[in-house]
Design an enzyme around this catalytic site. Structure first.
Site, PDB file in Angstrom:
ATOM      1  N   ASP A 550     -32.339 -10.620   9.915  1.00 54.26           N
ATOM      2  CA  ASP A 550     -32.634  -9.322  10.508  1.00 54.26           C
ATOM      3  C   ASP A 550     -32.672  -8.232   9.437  1.00 54.26           C
ATOM      4  OD1 ASP A 550     -33.159  -7.505  12.534  1.00 54.26           O
ATOM      5  OD2 ASP A 550     -31.529  -8.227  13.814  1.00 54.26           O
ATOM      6  N   GLU A 553     -36.500  -5.296   5.933  1.00 58.10           N
ATOM      7  CA  GLU A 553     -37.527  -4.395   5.388  1.00 58.10           C
ATOM      8  C   GLU A 553     -37.261  -3.960   3.930  1.00 58.10           C
ATOM      9  OE1 GLU A 553     -37.716  -4.859   9.482  1.00 58.10           O
ATOM     10  OE2 GLU A 553     -36.040  -3.916   8.443  1.00 58.10           O
ATOM     11  N   ASP A 627     -38.087  -4.788  16.990  1.00 65.30           N
ATOM     12  CA  ASP A 627     -37.369  -4.236  18.147  1.00 65.30           C
ATOM     13  C   ASP A 627     -38.305  -3.389  19.002  1.00 65.30           C
ATOM     14  OD1 ASP A 627     -35.066  -5.481  17.275  1.00 65.30           O
ATOM     15  OD2 ASP A 627     -34.389  -3.757  16.126  1.00 65.30           O
TER      16      ASP A 627
END
Length: 946
Positions: A550, A553, A627
């Site tokens: 997760d 980025e 998300d």
């Protein structure tokens, strides 16, 4: 080697009346290399290339490298792992043009400027560089323009969620965000691609900087120049907090929220900007709005945007409007932030100037030098194959990963996980993987990689029971994040393997009162090794099967400005964050892939990561769309996002079925009445679509996402969701064969229509239909209460309704029935689909009985692929194939000879053959009487079909 001095060349050129003015670049020398050419040029302007190099990688791949410096860097690429040049090419020099010729390409290089043009062997121009210029590119370090025309369409570039399929004429921002995954590889419907080998923030297409709202002439509600009327009010329609004139809407990042009026409560806010805008240009204006909460925009009375996104995770919206120069046009923006911190901004691009309408560009902020790879193919499959030749093959995913995954945000205890898997098995609903999301650790120990024993008293025993008692696999969420002061933080920090700026800033996250944290530096090979060591020690050793990576980025501090995000990861081990901003996710995945393959060399790695970059497919990794919100319009945007991701060369992609975060009407405290029925229908339609994405998984916040928590057994939603789940498992021989093709033939599972039907403009813009493999045309429903939708049936021999078997001619638009329980699916004539037995997990039993549905009307072929399901022995040739061929002329089906072998393979099986024809509709019915039943022992069999 041949070196020609500048004086000789200039004399020769002048004798041919090809002299250059003082302002033009001049070739100083060129050198023929074993794998290409290198040119040295005296540039006309500072910042233009001094050195240009071309390398022949293969017949259809050419690398172009240039630098404004005096020499090229020898730095290795992070993403290109197969960079060996070819010596099988020819060279020609006709004085002002240097040529490279391969079996499939003719590449011409201007001796004066170094500009490169690419042609196919028929002389058709595929792509041409334009003269170097930075006038349209802002402050970018590298800019390269190319020519284009009205017939061209562009796809790929990763995953972007503005709802756009064809990027021609748009700007695509290649910056990593939650829900935006960057892959700097674009493909054209002219059957070529460009892999832009740069890791910095990049723009593609129309690279002009967006203008602020203040670049319009603005008028308030009273007609006064200078700004729009901004009313900072409240949802209860009480007296506004403040009314004032504003010429900007810029609340995009945390830092800009300080510009909110003092004392204004966003959590109950409703802000309206209204007045008039006046442009100094006539034409189509493109508006970009990053936004969270509820937003509506009207221009000239037309509602152009009506969207909701969770407050903490804004999404991007693009819309266009024709404006006339000098004409005042009404505008109204209504924003309900729907949270204590929420985000919105608005900027625009004026119409494209005529001289720029036939151009597109790549423009990057950083890097050592400009490098790109031109990849050509007969079709887009060959172009994607070329991309994977450069960046690495995509592995065959473990077979269990192609089944259903159940997840939620989140299972808080061991008991919740076990109760869930037991309920699936009790209800005989197929499932292969259950997923544990974040926060299984103690609250103040993020990064410990250890279970909180009070909630997970025996994780090793839990995983063993999932494996042994319930035939399920276990995936776990792993972040590259560490709380200050925990043991793992201290160890990594002592070795200099962490980013330190967020610690110095004392920034706190959102857990409890907030904790200070940072991320490890995935660009550092030692850091990757240590990170894997932590996962191995605390999780892999306990039996964890797969990794959910997760915030890759990397999202060190959510909603920070881009410049602040750079400071938080600066410097990386390799260099500045500006130069390496986009590639974190691929380096993070690489470390885990290499670590696990070293530790367990014959267990297939499986990684799911929120971000992506070129080359990710080589490291056993897939991506999900982040998300996203739980709404029908968000479901609609997933389809072109996933198709473009697949066209980027990365074959494994998925979404959170149902959407991750939901509106208050669904979860405060739970949906009731109309909201409940809308929630059930949203999930039904999303499950229908999700069944035919490469990976099939449900995930999200409350309400709970298990089908038995969505609706009772007698509800249409439950029945439909379970129907498609079981259909996915019946299709497992077909689906797993496609995963085999991903590795062995560089195949793409989820396919935009432009890949299979070269019909030009008819399919260029279609982003709400796709092929799932070679046979199935998938047409998701993305509107609440819709019971029909328009479907385009491409030109072919015809199509069959999957459910009824009814034949329909191709090359037409139809209104397709879409009752609540069913999504329209059509089968291409000439398709052969192998359906397996009913199973509850992928390896419950071998496919010893396969029903072959043969859709007549055209010749067809399908290759059944099988291997050992979970190891890498297929890389050593341990797999088998059986080719099915249908001949329309004599109405015969040939079940080919079994080829290859592996341990445990079937030597005997039964094929039941069910033909479907234009004259005889055959509904999909696994209990139907077959026309032929074949006891197959590995030898070829030919059957006559009626």
């Amino acid at each position: 080697m041949k070196v020609v001095k500048a004086s000789i060349l200039i004399l020769l050129w002048c004798s041919q009346l090809i002299c250059f003015s003082a302002g033009d670049p001049v070739l100083q020398s060129y050198e023929k290399l074993p794998d290409g050419l290198i040119l040295k040029i005296k540039p006309a302007e500072k910042g233009q290339a001094q050195v240009v190099k071309l390398r022949v990688i293969s017949d259809n791949i050419i690398q172009v490298v240039s630098t404004p410096q005096a020499s090229l860097s020898e730095e290795e690429s992070l993403i290109v792992i197969n960079n060996e040049g070819s010596t099988d090419w020819q060279f020609a020099d006709d004085k002002n043009t240097l040529e490279i010729n391969t079996k499939t390409l003719n590449v011409k290089v201007s001796a004066a400027t170094g500009q490169v043009s690419f042609y196919d062997k028929k002389g058709k121009k595929l792509l041409g560089e334009l003269k170097e210029t930075n006038t349209q590119g802002g402050n970018y370090k590298f800019v390269k323009y190319f020519s284009t025309d009205d017939s061209e369409a562009f796809y790929g570039l990763g995953q972007h969620q503005e709802g756009i399929m064809n990027y021609k004429g748009y700007q695509v921002d290649l910056t990593q965000y939650n829900s935006t995954a960057v892959v700097p590889f674009v493909v054209s419907n002219k059957s070529y691609g460009i892999l832009w080998d740069n890791y910095s923030i990049t723009k593609f297409g129309d690279i002009r900087p967006y203008k602020p709202l203040s670049s319009f002439q603005l008028y308030d509600n009273e007609g006064e120049k200078g700004g729009l009327t901004a009313t900072y009010g409240y949802q209860n329609n009480s007296k506004p907090h403040v009314v004032k004139s504003e010429n900007e809407i810029d609340y995009e990042f945390l830092s800009s929220l300080s510009n909110m009026p003092e004392g204004y409560d966003m959590s109950n806010g409703k802000i309206v900007w209204e007045g008039k805008i006046e442009s100094d240009q006539t034409g189509k204006h493109t508006f970009l709005m990053p936004a969270a909460g509820y937003v509506k925009i009207w221009i000239d009375g037309e509602l152009l945007l009506d969207k909701w996104r969770e407050a903490w995770n804004p999404g991007f919206n693009i819309f266009r409007k024709e404006l006339k120069a000098g004409t005042k046009t009404d505008i109204k923006i209504e924003w309900i932030p729907d949270g204590g911190q929420s985000f919105i901004a608005l900027r625009y691009l004026p119409p494209v100037a005529k001289e720029m309408s036939d151009k597109f560009a790549f423009a990057s902020e950083g890097g050592e030098q400009m490098s790109y790879y031109f990849v050509h193919g007969e079709d887009l499959d060959e172009v994607i194959s070329g991309y994977r030749q450069l960046t690495g093959s995509a592995q065959i995913m473990p077979k269990w990963a192609m089944g259903f995954w159940q997840s939620r945000e989140r299972y808080k205890t061991q008991e919740e996980i076990m109760t869930t898997i037991k309920e699936f098995r009790k209800r005989h609903i197929p499932i292969d993987n259950i997923v544990l999301d974040w926060s299984y650790w103690k609250q103040d120990e993020w990064g410990s990689q250890e279970f909180d024993a009070s909630r997970f008293p025996d994780p090793e025993g839990m995983i063993k029971s999932l494996h042994d008692d319930y035939n399920a696999h276990f995936m776990i969420s792993v972040w590259p994040k560490f709380y200050e002061g925990i043991d793992n933080y201290k160890m990594l920090n002592d070795k200099g393997l962490l980013y330190t700026q967020n610690i110095k800033n004392r920034e706190r996250d959102w857990i409890g009162e907030g904790y200070v944290s940072t991320f490890y530096d995935a660009y550092n090979p030692d850091a990757r090794q240590y990170f894997w060591g932590l996962l191995d020690k605390h999780l892999f050793s306990k039996g964890v099967d797969a990794w959910w990576l997760d915030a890759t980025e990397p999202d060190i501090l959510s909603n920070s400005s881009i410049e602040h995000r750079k400071t938080l990861m600066n410097p990386t081990f390799l260099g500045s964050a500006t130069d390496y901003f986009n590639a974190y996710s691929v380096m993070n995945a690489k470390g885990i892939y290499e670590g696990q393959r070293a530790e367990a060399p014959n267990q297939r790695v499986f990684i799911l990561t929120r971000s992506a970059f070129a080359g990710l497919q080589h490291y056993g990794a897939a991506t999900w769309s982040g998300d996203i919100s739980g709404r029908f319009d968000e479901l609609e945007r997933q389809i072109p996002a996933g198709l473009n991701f697949s066209l980027s060369g990365l074959p494994y992609w998925t979404t959170d079925i149902g959407g991750f975060f939901v509106e208050n009407k669904y979860d405060r405290p739970e949906p009731k009445g109309e909201a409940l029925e809308e929630w059930r229908e949203l999930n039904t339609r999303w499950y229908q679509y999700g069944t035919f994405t490469p990976l099939y998984r449900s995930h999200g916040q409350f309400p709970y996402r298990e089908v038995f928590n969505i609706a009772p057994e007698d509800h249409a939603a439950y029945k439909s969701i379970v129907y498609y789940n079981k259909l996915r498992y019946r299709l497992m021989p077909y689906i797993y064969s496609l995963t085999g093709q991903v590795y062995h033939q560089d195949y793409t599972i989820m396919r935009a229509l432009v890949m299979d039907f070269p019909e030009g403009k008819e399919v260029a813009e279609i982003g709400n239909q796709f092929m799932f493999g070679p046979a199935l045309l998938i047409n998701p429903i993305t509107e609440y209460k819709a019971t029909t939708r328009e479907v385009y049936l491409p030109k072919s021999a015809g199509w069959y309704d999957l459910y009824s078997g009814k034949f329909i001619k191709g090359g037409q638009h139809i209104s397709a029935d879409a009752p609540y329980e069913r999504m329209p699916i059509y089968v291409k004539a000439g398709s052969i689909i192998p359906f397996g037995p009913e199973i509850e997990y992928t390896t419950q039993k071998p496919a010893d009985e396969i029903t072959l549905y043969v859709y007549q009307g055209a010749d067809g072929e399908f290759e059944l692929y099988e291997d050992e399901n979970v190891n890498y022995n297929y890389e050593k040739g341990k797999f088998s194939t059986i080719t099915f061929k249908y001949n329309e002329a004599n109405k015969s089906l040939t079940i080919g000879e079994s080829k290859g072998q592996f341990e445990g393979m079937l030597t005997e099986r039964t094929f039941k053959v069910v033909p479907v024809s234009q004259s005889k509709a055959q509904p999909l019915n696994f209990n139907a009487q077959p026309q032929h039943t074949v006891k197959y022992t590995g030898k070829a069999v030919t059957l006559k079909l009626n």
